[in-house]
Scaffold this motif. Structure first.
Motif, PDB file in Angstrom:
ATOM      1  N   TYR A 213       0.811  -1.218   0.000  1.00  0.00           N
ATOM      2  CA  TYR A 213       0.000   0.000   0.000  1.00  0.00           C
ATOM      3  C   TYR A 213       0.848   1.273   0.000  1.00  0.00           C
ATOM      4  CZ  TYR A 213      -4.395  -2.491   0.757  1.00  0.00           C
ATOM      5  OH  TYR A 213      -5.498  -3.289   0.611  1.00  0.00           O
ATOM      6  N   PHE A 214       2.127   1.136   0.269  1.00  0.00           N
ATOM      7  CA  PHE A 214       3.012   2.296   0.330  1.00  0.00           C
ATOM      8  C   PHE A 214       3.962   2.291  -0.870  1.00  0.00           C
ATOM      9  CE2 PHE A 214       1.757   1.010   4.577  1.00  0.00           C
ATOM     10  CZ  PHE A 214       1.256   2.189   5.100  1.00  0.00           C
ATOM     11  N   SER A 215       4.430   3.469  -1.250  1.00  0.00           N
ATOM     12  CA  SER A 215       5.241   3.597  -2.463  1.00  0.00           C
ATOM     13  C   SER A 215       6.517   2.769  -2.373  1.00  0.00           C
ATOM     14  CB  SER A 215       5.576   5.068  -2.725  1.00  0.00           C
ATOM     15  OG  SER A 215       6.425   5.575  -1.713  1.00  0.00           O
ATOM     16  N   HIS A 216       6.857   2.155  -3.479  1.00  0.00           N
ATOM     17  CA  HIS A 216       8.067   1.351  -3.590  1.00  0.00           C
ATOM     18  C   HIS A 216       8.387   1.184  -5.072  1.00  0.00           C
ATOM     19  CE1 HIS A 216       4.629  -1.386  -3.861  1.00  0.00           C
ATOM     20  NE2 HIS A 216       5.390  -2.197  -4.573  1.00  0.00           N
ATOM     21  N   ASP A 217       9.611   0.830  -5.354  1.00  0.00           N
ATOM     22  CA  ASP A 217      10.002   0.609  -6.742  1.00  0.00           C
ATOM     23  C   ASP A 217       9.645  -0.815  -7.145  1.00  0.00           C
ATOM     24  OD1 ASP A 217      11.033   3.160  -6.950  1.00  0.00           O
ATOM     25  OD2 ASP A 217      13.077   2.559  -6.425  1.00  0.00           O
ATOM     26  N   ARG A 218       9.009  -0.944  -8.317  1.00  0.00           N
ATOM     27  CA  ARG A 218       8.582  -2.266  -8.779  1.00  0.00           C
ATOM     28  C   ARG A 218       8.612  -2.300 -10.304  1.00  0.00           C
ATOM     29  NH1 ARG A 218       5.591  -6.678  -6.506  1.00  0.00           N
ATOM     30  NH2 ARG A 218       5.598  -5.578  -4.515  1.00  0.00           N
ATOM     31  N   GLU A 219       8.946  -3.450 -10.828  1.00  0.00           N
ATOM     32  CA  GLU A 219       8.929  -3.643 -12.271  1.00  0.00           C
ATOM     33  C   GLU A 219       7.499  -3.896 -12.710  1.00  0.00           C
ATOM     34  OE1 GLU A 219      10.547  -7.262 -14.494  1.00  0.00           O
ATOM     35  OE2 GLU A 219      12.219  -5.839 -14.674  1.00  0.00           O
ATOM     36  N   ILE A 220       7.019  -3.102 -13.637  1.00  0.00           N
ATOM     37  CA  ILE A 220       5.627  -3.216 -14.064  1.00  0.00           C
ATOM     38  C   ILE A 220       5.549  -3.346 -15.588  1.00  0.00           C
ATOM     39  CG2 ILE A 220       4.781  -1.939 -12.066  1.00  0.00           C
ATOM     40  CD1 ILE A 220       4.518  -0.241 -15.381  1.00  0.00           C
ATOM     41  N   VAL A 221       4.401  -3.886 -16.029  1.00  0.00           N
ATOM     42  CA  VAL A 221       4.115  -3.978 -17.457  1.00  0.00           C
ATOM     43  C   VAL A 221       2.749  -3.348 -17.702  1.00  0.00           C
ATOM     44  CG1 VAL A 221       3.091  -6.284 -17.188  1.00  0.00           C
ATOM     45  CG2 VAL A 221       3.924  -5.551 -19.429  1.00  0.00           C
ATOM     46  N   HIS A 222       2.604  -2.614 -18.778  1.00  0.00           N
ATOM     47  CA  HIS A 222       1.333  -1.991 -19.131  1.00  0.00           C
ATOM     48  C   HIS A 222       0.485  -3.003 -19.895  1.00  0.00           C
ATOM     49  CE1 HIS A 222       2.613   2.145 -18.064  1.00  0.00           C
ATOM     50  NE2 HIS A 222       3.812   1.675 -18.389  1.00  0.00           N
ATOM     51  N   ARG A 223      -0.719  -3.293 -19.350  1.00  0.00           N
ATOM     52  CA  ARG A 223      -1.563  -4.302 -19.988  1.00  0.00           C
ATOM     53  C   ARG A 223      -3.031  -4.004 -19.716  1.00  0.00           C
ATOM     54  NH1 ARG A 223      -0.176 -10.369 -18.606  1.00  0.00           N
ATOM     55  NH2 ARG A 223       1.670  -9.757 -19.830  1.00  0.00           N
ATOM     56  N   ASN A 224      -3.827  -3.960 -20.762  1.00  0.00           N
ATOM     57  CA  ASN A 224      -5.274  -3.786 -20.641  1.00  0.00           C
ATOM     58  C   ASN A 224      -5.638  -2.568 -19.793  1.00  0.00           C
ATOM     59  OD1 ASN A 224      -7.910  -4.583 -21.260  1.00  0.00           O
ATOM     60  ND2 ASN A 224      -8.120  -5.798 -19.385  1.00  0.00           N
ATOM     61  N   GLY A 225      -4.903  -1.488 -19.980  1.00  0.00           N
ATOM     62  CA  GLY A 225      -5.199  -0.249 -19.283  1.00  0.00           C
ATOM     63  C   GLY A 225      -4.742  -0.196 -17.847  1.00  0.00           C
ATOM     64  N   VAL A 233       3.240 -15.103 -12.823  1.00  0.00           N
ATOM     65  CA  VAL A 233       1.919 -15.205 -13.438  1.00  0.00           C
ATOM     66  C   VAL A 233       1.587 -13.998 -14.311  1.00  0.00           C
ATOM     67  CG1 VAL A 233       1.023 -16.710 -11.636  1.00  0.00           C
ATOM     68  CG2 VAL A 233       0.801 -14.239 -11.372  1.00  0.00           C
ATOM     69  N   VAL A 234       2.414 -12.976 -14.277  1.00  0.00           N
ATOM     70  CA  VAL A 234       2.272 -11.829 -15.177  1.00  0.00           C
ATOM     71  C   VAL A 234       3.584 -11.722 -15.951  1.00  0.00           C
ATOM     72  CG1 VAL A 234       1.830  -9.353 -15.391  1.00  0.00           C
ATOM     73  CG2 VAL A 234       0.711 -10.653 -13.578  1.00  0.00           C
ATOM     74  N   VAL A 235       3.636 -12.461 -17.048  1.00  0.00           N
ATOM     75  CA  VAL A 235       4.855 -12.543 -17.844  1.00  0.00           C
ATOM     76  C   VAL A 235       4.743 -11.573 -19.017  1.00  0.00           C
ATOM     77  CG1 VAL A 235       6.336 -14.057 -19.211  1.00  0.00           C
ATOM     78  CG2 VAL A 235       5.130 -14.962 -17.199  1.00  0.00           C
ATOM     79  N   PRO A 236       5.717 -10.672 -19.184  1.00  0.00           N
ATOM     80  CA  PRO A 236       5.662  -9.727 -20.301  1.00  0.00           C
ATOM     81  C   PRO A 236       5.541 -10.437 -21.647  1.00  0.00           C
ATOM     82  CG  PRO A 236       7.368  -9.099 -18.738  1.00  0.00           C
ATOM     83  CD  PRO A 236       6.891 -10.459 -18.329  1.00  0.00           C
ATOM     84  N   GLN A 237       4.636  -9.929 -22.473  1.00  0.00           N
ATOM     85  CA  GLN A 237       4.424 -10.473 -23.807  1.00  0.00           C
ATOM     86  C   GLN A 237       5.193  -9.652 -24.842  1.00  0.00           C
ATOM     87  OE1 GLN A 237       2.340 -13.339 -24.211  1.00  0.00           O
ATOM     88  NE2 GLN A 237       2.675 -13.247 -21.988  1.00  0.00           N
ATOM     89  N   PRO A 238       5.443 -10.241 -26.017  1.00  0.00           N
ATOM     90  CA  PRO A 238       6.146  -9.491 -27.067  1.00  0.00           C
ATOM     91  C   PRO A 238       5.457  -8.167 -27.358  1.00  0.00           C
ATOM     92  CG  PRO A 238       5.961 -11.809 -27.676  1.00  0.00           C
ATOM     93  CD  PRO A 238       5.137 -11.631 -26.435  1.00  0.00           C
ATOM     94  N   GLY A 239       6.231  -7.110 -27.373  1.00  0.00           N
ATOM     95  CA  GLY A 239       5.695  -5.788 -27.660  1.00  0.00           C
ATOM     96  C   GLY A 239       5.266  -5.010 -26.431  1.00  0.00           C
ATOM     97  N   GLU A 240       5.174  -5.676 -25.266  1.00  0.00           N
ATOM     98  CA  GLU A 240       4.789  -4.966 -24.054  1.00  0.00           C
ATOM     99  C   GLU A 240       6.002  -4.278 -23.436  1.00  0.00           C
ATOM    100  OE1 GLU A 240       0.912  -7.303 -22.305  1.00  0.00           O
ATOM    101  OE2 GLU A 240       2.885  -7.946 -21.600  1.00  0.00           O
ATOM    102  N   LYS A 241       5.777  -3.088 -22.938  1.00  0.00           N
ATOM    103  CA  LYS A 241       6.852  -2.309 -22.343  1.00  0.00           C
ATOM    104  C   LYS A 241       6.964  -2.616 -20.860  1.00  0.00           C
ATOM    105  CE  LYS A 241       8.414   2.465 -21.633  1.00  0.00           C
ATOM    106  NZ  LYS A 241       8.080   3.903 -21.801  1.00  0.00           N
ATOM    107  N   VAL A 242       8.163  -2.961 -20.437  1.00  0.00           N
ATOM    108  CA  VAL A 242       8.429  -3.227 -19.022  1.00  0.00           C
ATOM    109  C   VAL A 242       9.338  -2.130 -18.491  1.00  0.00           C
ATOM    110  CG1 VAL A 242       9.399  -4.848 -17.361  1.00  0.00           C
ATOM    111  CG2 VAL A 242       8.220  -5.713 -19.385  1.00  0.00           C
ATOM    112  N   GLU A 243       8.989  -1.593 -17.327  1.00  0.00           N
ATOM    113  CA  GLU A 243       9.833  -0.549 -16.734  1.00  0.00           C
ATOM    114  C   GLU A 243       9.713  -0.590 -15.219  1.00  0.00           C
ATOM    115  OE1 GLU A 243       8.436   3.431 -17.589  1.00  0.00           O
ATOM    116  OE2 GLU A 243       6.441   2.669 -18.081  1.00  0.00           O
TER     117      GLU A 243
END
Length: 305
Positions: A213-225, A233-243
């Protein structure tokens, strides 16, 4: 002016707490085998905290029930076990994986697959297995339009289904828990609370929370808004941006549909300030709610939360 605002806040939270405790006690009095739905999210944590106050110094008169998708955040699971041990509560766990293995549900396939919708069958099976006649939930009317239709005592038929046209009037805080064999209820003591109320109560009561619930650095992927945390269980797909971004979570659920928000809010005061200025609803980060205009109501009619 500041003292008046603080006094109003204290009185407002005290009134909400009193109402919730009254409903918790009514549930224990009217039903034979209630359970408290516990996910490790902030609303269920507040519910458990209120239940402890409602029945202190006795132990909780009902178990905690967690419907585990198997795709929960590890931080949530660690918190769940630690908090349950602190409460000395009886924890029951319904596993979605068991429902899949038994052929009760079919797992979704593809990059947008989620087990969130599968929870309904696991929940109903758990209710049937343990013969629960009421399940206390942390749903609030401000969360989503389907939940705004809820009563405190939400009647479900013998299939566990919800019909908004067959709910009972609740006048003068009189709650009708009468049911036929096989029927059950969902009970929502936090119905009149808002997201802001929950956070202010957490601060006032000094309730510990998962660090998600508190801010922290995390690797995320943009998917379905949504911004989803990468994982097994959330594996980046081809063309998805990970940051890697500085984020926090406003709700906590299945990792496949629980989105993060950009945030520097690292303490309760900054979270409260952030909630006060937010333009997006709390569940606006949940990709499962975006599958259709009536996604939540459809799941509720099937027996969901």
């Amino acid at each position: 002016m500041e003292e008046e605002r603080h006094s109003y806040q204290v009185n407002h939270l005290a009134q909400l707490e009193s109402e919730a405790i009254f409903i918790l006690r009514e549930t224990a009095a009217q039903f034979e085998r209630p359970a408290l739905l516990f996910s490790g999210g902030k609303d269920s944590i507040v519910m458990a905290h209120l239940a402890r106050k409602a029945f202190h110094p006795a132990k909780l008169p009902f178990p905690l029930l967690h419907v585990d998708t198997g795709h929960n955040f590890p931080e949530t699971m660690e918190y769940r076990d630690r908090y349950v041990a602190e409460l000395k509560a009886d924890l029951k766990v319904g596993l979605v994986q068991d429902s899949i293995d038994q052929g009760r549900v079919q797992e979704e396939k593809g990059p947008l697959a989620s087990r969130n919708a599968l929870q309904t069958v696991t929940l109903l099976d758990s209710i049937e297995e343990h013969q629960y006649d009421a399940c206390l939930g942390g749903g609030r009317r401000d969360e989503e339009k389907a939940r705004a239709k809820e009563r405190f005592f939400s009647h479900r038929d013998d299939f566990g289904q919800w019909d908004p046209k067959k709910q009972r009037p609740e006048l003068w805080n009189i709650f009708n828990g009468r049911k036929h064999h096989g029927e059950n209820f969902r009970v929502f003591p936090l119905s009149n609370w808002t997201e802001m109320d929950v956070w202010q109560y957490i601060k006032a009561e000094e309730i510990p929370l998962p660090n998600l619930y508190f801010s922290h650095d995390r690797e995320i992927v943009h998917r379905n808004g949504a911004m989803l945390a990468t994982s097994d269980v959330v594996v980046p797909q081809p063309g998805e941006k990970v940051e890697t971004r500085t984020v926090r979570f406003r709700t906590i659920g299945d990792m496949t549909c629980t989105g993060a928000v950009d945030s520097d809010a690292s303490d309760l005061d900054s979270i409260i300030q952030e909630v006060a200025t937010a333009r997006q609803t709390e569940r606006g980060t949940r990709s499962d709610d975006k599958r259709s205009e009536t996604a939540m109501e459809d799941r509720k009619k099937e027996g969901y939360f």
